[in-house]
Write an enzyme that holds these catalytic residues in place. Structure first.
Site, PDB file in Angstrom:
ATOM      1  N   ARG A 132      18.001  14.443  13.826  1.00  0.00           N
ATOM      2  CA  ARG A 132      17.695  13.050  14.219  1.00  0.00           C
ATOM      3  C   ARG A 132      16.407  12.930  15.033  1.00  0.00           C
ATOM      4  NH1 ARG A 132      23.429  12.823  14.869  1.00  0.00           N
ATOM      5  NH2 ARG A 132      24.311  11.755  13.065  1.00  0.00           N
ATOM      6  N   LYS A 154       2.923   6.555  10.984  1.00  0.00           N
ATOM      7  CA  LYS A 154       3.582   6.347   9.689  1.00  0.00           C
ATOM      8  C   LYS A 154       3.785   7.709   9.036  1.00  0.00           C
ATOM      9  CE  LYS A 154       2.123   1.790   8.031  1.00  0.00           C
ATOM     10  NZ  LYS A 154       1.380   1.103   6.953  1.00  0.00           N
ATOM     11  N   GLU A 196     -11.595   5.518   4.092  1.00  0.00           N
ATOM     12  CA  GLU A 196     -10.851   4.931   5.224  1.00  0.00           C
ATOM     13  C   GLU A 196     -11.825   4.536   6.348  1.00  0.00           C
ATOM     14  OE1 GLU A 196      -7.638   4.321   4.785  1.00  0.00           O
ATOM     15  OE2 GLU A 196      -6.754   5.950   3.583  1.00  0.00           O
ATOM     16  N   LYS A 241      -8.147   2.167  14.786  1.00  0.00           N
ATOM     17  CA  LYS A 241      -6.765   2.231  14.302  1.00  0.00           C
ATOM     18  C   LYS A 241      -5.769   2.142  15.464  1.00  0.00           C
ATOM     19  CE  LYS A 241      -3.597   4.126  11.059  1.00  0.00           C
ATOM     20  NZ  LYS A 241      -3.256   5.100  10.028  1.00  0.00           N
ATOM     21  N   GLU A 251       4.033  -3.070  11.905  1.00  0.00           N
ATOM     22  CA  GLU A 251       3.386  -3.817  10.829  1.00  0.00           C
ATOM     23  C   GLU A 251       4.016  -5.189  10.549  1.00  0.00           C
ATOM     24  OE1 GLU A 251       1.573  -1.287   7.704  1.00  0.00           O
ATOM     25  OE2 GLU A 251       2.452  -2.719   6.318  1.00  0.00           O
ATOM     26  N   ARG A 255      -1.377  -5.223  11.871  1.00  0.00           N
ATOM     27  CA  ARG A 255      -1.485  -3.880  11.274  1.00  0.00           C
ATOM     28  C   ARG A 255      -1.656  -3.951   9.759  1.00  0.00           C
ATOM     29  NH1 ARG A 255       1.659   1.842  12.607  1.00  0.00           N
ATOM     30  NH2 ARG A 255       0.434   3.012  11.094  1.00  0.00           N
ATOM     31  N   ASN A 259      -4.027  -2.167   5.499  1.00  0.00           N
ATOM     32  CA  ASN A 259      -3.650  -1.981   4.092  1.00  0.00           C
ATOM     33  C   ASN A 259      -4.730  -2.470   3.135  1.00  0.00           C
ATOM     34  OD1 ASN A 259      -1.150  -0.953   4.828  1.00  0.00           O
ATOM     35  ND2 ASN A 259      -0.233  -3.001   4.921  1.00  0.00           N
ATOM     36  N   HIS A 262      -5.422  -0.912  -0.277  1.00  0.00           N
ATOM     37  CA  HIS A 262      -4.287  -0.042  -0.609  1.00  0.00           C
ATOM     38  C   HIS A 262      -3.309  -0.658  -1.598  1.00  0.00           C
ATOM     39  CE1 HIS A 262      -5.880   2.310   2.664  1.00  0.00           C
ATOM     40  NE2 HIS A 262      -4.974   3.256   2.462  1.00  0.00           N
ATOM     41  N   HIS A 266      -3.178   2.078  -4.108  1.00  0.00           N
ATOM     42  CA  HIS A 266      -1.972   2.893  -4.316  1.00  0.00           C
ATOM     43  C   HIS A 266      -1.542   2.868  -5.786  1.00  0.00           C
ATOM     44  CE1 HIS A 266      -0.311   3.099   0.089  1.00  0.00           C
ATOM     45  NE2 HIS A 266      -1.084   4.117  -0.210  1.00  0.00           N
ATOM     46  N   HIS A 281      -6.584  10.180  -2.808  1.00  0.00           N
ATOM     47  CA  HIS A 281      -6.177   8.953  -2.113  1.00  0.00           C
ATOM     48  C   HIS A 281      -7.407   8.131  -1.702  1.00  0.00           C
ATOM     49  CE1 HIS A 281      -3.846   6.251   0.409  1.00  0.00           C
ATOM     50  NE2 HIS A 281      -4.709   6.473   1.386  1.00  0.00           N
TER      51      HIS A 281
HETATM   52  N1  LIG Z   1       0.372   8.130   7.400  1.00  0.00           N
HETATM   53  C1  LIG Z   1      -0.691   7.376   7.227  1.00  0.00           C
HETATM   54  O1  LIG Z   1      -0.949   6.450   7.988  1.00  0.00           O
HETATM   55  C2  LIG Z   1      -1.614   7.684   6.085  1.00  0.00           C
HETATM   56  C3  LIG Z   1      -2.880   7.071   6.044  1.00  0.00           C
HETATM   57  C4  LIG Z   1      -3.761   7.421   5.010  1.00  0.00           C
HETATM   58  C5  LIG Z   1      -3.370   8.351   4.048  1.00  0.00           C
HETATM   59  N2  LIG Z   1      -2.117   8.913   4.097  1.00  0.00           N
HETATM   60  C6  LIG Z   1      -1.675   9.892   3.092  1.00  0.00           C
HETATM   61  O2  LIG Z   1      -2.489  11.060   3.208  1.00  0.00           O
HETATM   62  C7  LIG Z   1      -2.508  11.728   1.936  1.00  0.00           C
HETATM   63  C8  LIG Z   1      -3.931  12.125   1.613  1.00  0.00           C
HETATM   64  O3  LIG Z   1      -4.417  12.947   2.626  1.00  0.00           O
HETATM   65  P1  LIG Z   1      -5.665  13.912   2.409  1.00  0.00           P
HETATM   66  O4  LIG Z   1      -6.748  13.172   1.749  1.00  0.00           O
HETATM   67  O5  LIG Z   1      -5.894  14.582   3.702  1.00  0.00           O
HETATM   68  O6  LIG Z   1      -5.141  14.928   1.288  1.00  0.00           O
HETATM   69  P2  LIG Z   1      -4.382  16.335   1.348  1.00  0.00           P
HETATM   70  O7  LIG Z   1      -3.525  16.466   2.518  1.00  0.00           O
HETATM   71  O8  LIG Z   1      -3.765  16.488   0.001  1.00  0.00           O
HETATM   72  O9  LIG Z   1      -5.605  17.367   1.522  1.00  0.00           O
HETATM   73  C9  LIG Z   1      -6.618  17.432   0.542  1.00  0.00           C
HETATM   74  C10 LIG Z   1      -6.933  18.891   0.156  1.00  0.00           C
HETATM   75  O10 LIG Z   1      -7.690  19.513   1.170  1.00  0.00           O
HETATM   76  C11 LIG Z   1      -7.105  20.767   1.534  1.00  0.00           C
HETATM   77  N3  LIG Z   1      -7.501  20.995   2.933  1.00  0.00           N
HETATM   78  C12 LIG Z   1      -6.996  20.410   4.037  1.00  0.00           C
HETATM   79  N4  LIG Z   1      -7.735  20.737   5.111  1.00  0.00           N
HETATM   80  C13 LIG Z   1      -8.704  21.573   4.677  1.00  0.00           C
HETATM   81  C14 LIG Z   1      -9.790  22.234   5.308  1.00  0.00           C
HETATM   82  N5  LIG Z   1     -10.069  22.046   6.600  1.00  0.00           N
HETATM   83  N6  LIG Z   1     -10.590  23.020   4.556  1.00  0.00           N
HETATM   84  C15 LIG Z   1     -10.366  23.160   3.219  1.00  0.00           C
HETATM   85  N7  LIG Z   1      -9.381  22.534   2.553  1.00  0.00           N
HETATM   86  C16 LIG Z   1      -8.554  21.755   3.284  1.00  0.00           C
HETATM   87  C17 LIG Z   1      -5.651  20.573   1.248  1.00  0.00           C
HETATM   88  O11 LIG Z   1      -4.995  21.791   1.057  1.00  0.00           O
HETATM   89  C18 LIG Z   1      -5.697  19.762  -0.049  1.00  0.00           C
HETATM   90  O12 LIG Z   1      -5.918  20.599  -1.150  1.00  0.00           O
HETATM   91  C19 LIG Z   1      -1.911  10.773   0.920  1.00  0.00           C
HETATM   92  O13 LIG Z   1      -0.606  11.193   0.614  1.00  0.00           O
HETATM   93  C20 LIG Z   1      -1.889   9.453   1.664  1.00  0.00           C
HETATM   94  O14 LIG Z   1      -0.856   8.601   1.206  1.00  0.00           O
HETATM   95  C21 LIG Z   1      -1.261   8.600   5.110  1.00  0.00           C
HETATM   96 ZN   LIG Z   2      -5.015   5.255   3.147  1.00  0.00          ZN
END
Ligand SMILES: NC(=O)c1ccc[n+]([C@@H]2O[C@H](COP(=O)([O-])OP(=O)(O)OC[C@H]3O[C@@H](n4cnc5c(N)ncnc54)[C@H](O)[C@@H]3O)[C@@H](O)[C@H]2O)c1
Ligand SMILES: [Zn+2]
Length: 379
Positions: A132, A154, A196, A241, A251, A255, A259, A262, A266, A281
């Site tokens: 939990r 999130k 972003e 942010k 949200e 907030r 989006n 998105h 998405h 993404h």
């Molecule tokens: N929670 C939130 O508020 C929020 C906001 C925006 C995006 N997201 C989510 O985040 C995800 C996308 O994140 P992302 O773009 O970081 O992608 P990701 O986490 O898939 O990373 C992208 C790639 O980079 C590699 N990598 C990570 N750090 C590295 C480094 N320092 N050197 C070399 N390679 C590295 C990873 O292994 C992966 O292959 C999506 O699922 C999206 O929905 C969440």
């Molecule tokens: Zn995003």
């Protein structure tokens, strides 16, 4: 490149701290700490001695570059998930919880999520449901996660083709952002992070938007990677942010501005994951911001010329402006209708009115949405 080559060698420099304490339910010491070389100084930032056991969640790429020396130094057990958005699913959360259970994690254990948004969203969600809720720290290592995903609380996973439909709002104990980790990030991933960043400028801060477009020159990205002021950029984005999230954590109102891009983004991301050329993404969000601004202009919400400005900015930072492939607007529309932001089957849009200003809870005709998606597919 191995971890010895990429581990920061110079002394750690902390450049900024953002206090998240105004958020409800956030541990009072919750902080975003930004700097270079911070992974080498992790135990001075996070009070590890309070915790019975420490676990690091990572993915395979991040492990190779950044995790091994940290895990050894702080005595953390490593849980590794495969890289890739297709692994942001409930079965990965079950796997993480199983590893925690087998490692005898208890309520006083700490989970440290080292990686991009995938690791942060998965690990944050696992930490919010294991027993939990246990404490977790976000250590984002992609630009996209440093400027956006790691801040705001999130967490969650995808189900079928719908993004982030299962999740929780859960604030981390801290977000430790070491911009030195960007040195190993591939160009495509680096550029994706700018989606972003541009979004933050577009919804609230024209000066920031212009600064980024002037500073990041994709044609000279290798030299620019050395000279670009990553710490300032990450700090400005995190400030935008955190300020929005502090007003509206769950949200209910403002907030929703975050989006922007998105709703269509998405849907494009999910559709592309069934094709031979999946979008990142950030790439999908960039295309989403452009299409949503075509839409906003047609609906009379945005000033004419805003979409053209966004298109030039996306090109300047190295992001796509044309939707490749055969995805039909119908398949994209059906995913837009399944979006979790909709209320009573009505799609609620967050749209820019001009660079630096945006509105939320907008409704527009479906025909205009289809037209905007078709415009993206035209070369
Ligand atoms: N929670 C939130 O508020 C929020 C906001 C925006 C995006 N997201 C989510 O985040 C995800 C996308 O994140 P992302 O773009 O970081 O992608 P990701 O986490 O898939 O990373 C992208 C790639 O980079 C590699 N990598 C990570 N750090 C590295 C480094 N320092 N050197 C070399 N390679 C590295 C990873 O292994 C992966 O292959 C999506 O699922 C999206 O929905 C969440
Ligand atoms: Zn995003």
């Amino acid at each position: 490149m191995n971890s010895n080559e990429t581990q920061p060698s110079s002394a750690p420099i902390e450049t900024a701290r953002i206090d998240l304490a105004p958020l409800s339910g956030v541990p009072s010491q919750s902080l975003v700490v930004i700097g270079s070389g911070l992974l080498g100084n992790f135990e001075a930032i996070v009070a590890l001695e309070k915790y019975s056991t420490r676990f690091i969640l990572t993915d395979q790429n991040t492990y190779a570059h950044w995790v091994k020396p940290l895990a050894e130094r702080i005595g953390a057990s490593v849980i590794q998930v495969p890289s890739g958005e297709q692994h942001k699913v409930l079965s990965s959360v079950e796997y993480i919880c199983r590893c925690l259970m087998q490692g005898r994690a208890d309520r006083r254990s700490l989970l440290i999520n080292v990686g991009g948004g995938l690791v942060g969203d998965l690990g944050g969600f696992a930490a919010s449901v294991y027993m939990r809720g246990i404490d977790f720290v976000q250590v984002p290592t992609t630009l996209l996660a440093q400027v956006d995903a790691s801040v705001g609380g999130k967490t969650g996973v995808n189900l079928e083709s719908v993004k982030n439909i299962i999740g929780a709002f859960q604030q981390p104990l801290a977000v430790v952002i070491d911009v030195a980790t960007l040195s190993s990030l591939p160009k495509r991933e680096l550029c994706a992070g700018f989606a972003e960043i541009l979004k933050h400028g577009l919804i609230t801060d024209e000066g920031y938007f212009n600064w980024v477009v002037e500073q990041w020159v994709v044609e000279q990205w290798q030299a620019n990677r050395e000279s670009f002021d990553w710490a300032q950029c990450v700090e400005r984005s995190c400030h935008i942010k955190a300020r929005i999230v502090a007003i509206d954590e769950k949200e209910a109102g403002v907030r929703k501005l975050l989006n922007f891009g998105h709703t269509i983004g998405h849907a494009l991301e999910a559709v592309s994951h069934k094709s031979a050329s999946p979008l990142l993404h950030g790439e999908a969000v960039g295309l989403g911001m452009l299409a949503e601004t075509f839409l906003a202009e047609r609906a009379g919400i945005a000033e004419t010329g805003t979409a053209a400005t966004i298109k030039r900015a996306l090109t300047a930072v190295g992001l796509p402006v044309v939707l490749e492939g055969e995805a039909s607007p119908d398949s994209i529309m059906s995913l837009i209708r399944a979006d979790k932001k909709n209320v009573a089957n009505k799609v609620m849009w967050s749209l820019v009115t001009k660079v630096g200003s945006a509105v939320f809870d907008q409704q527009v005709d479906d025909e205009l949405v289809v037209e905007s998606i078709l415009r993206l597919q035209r070369t």
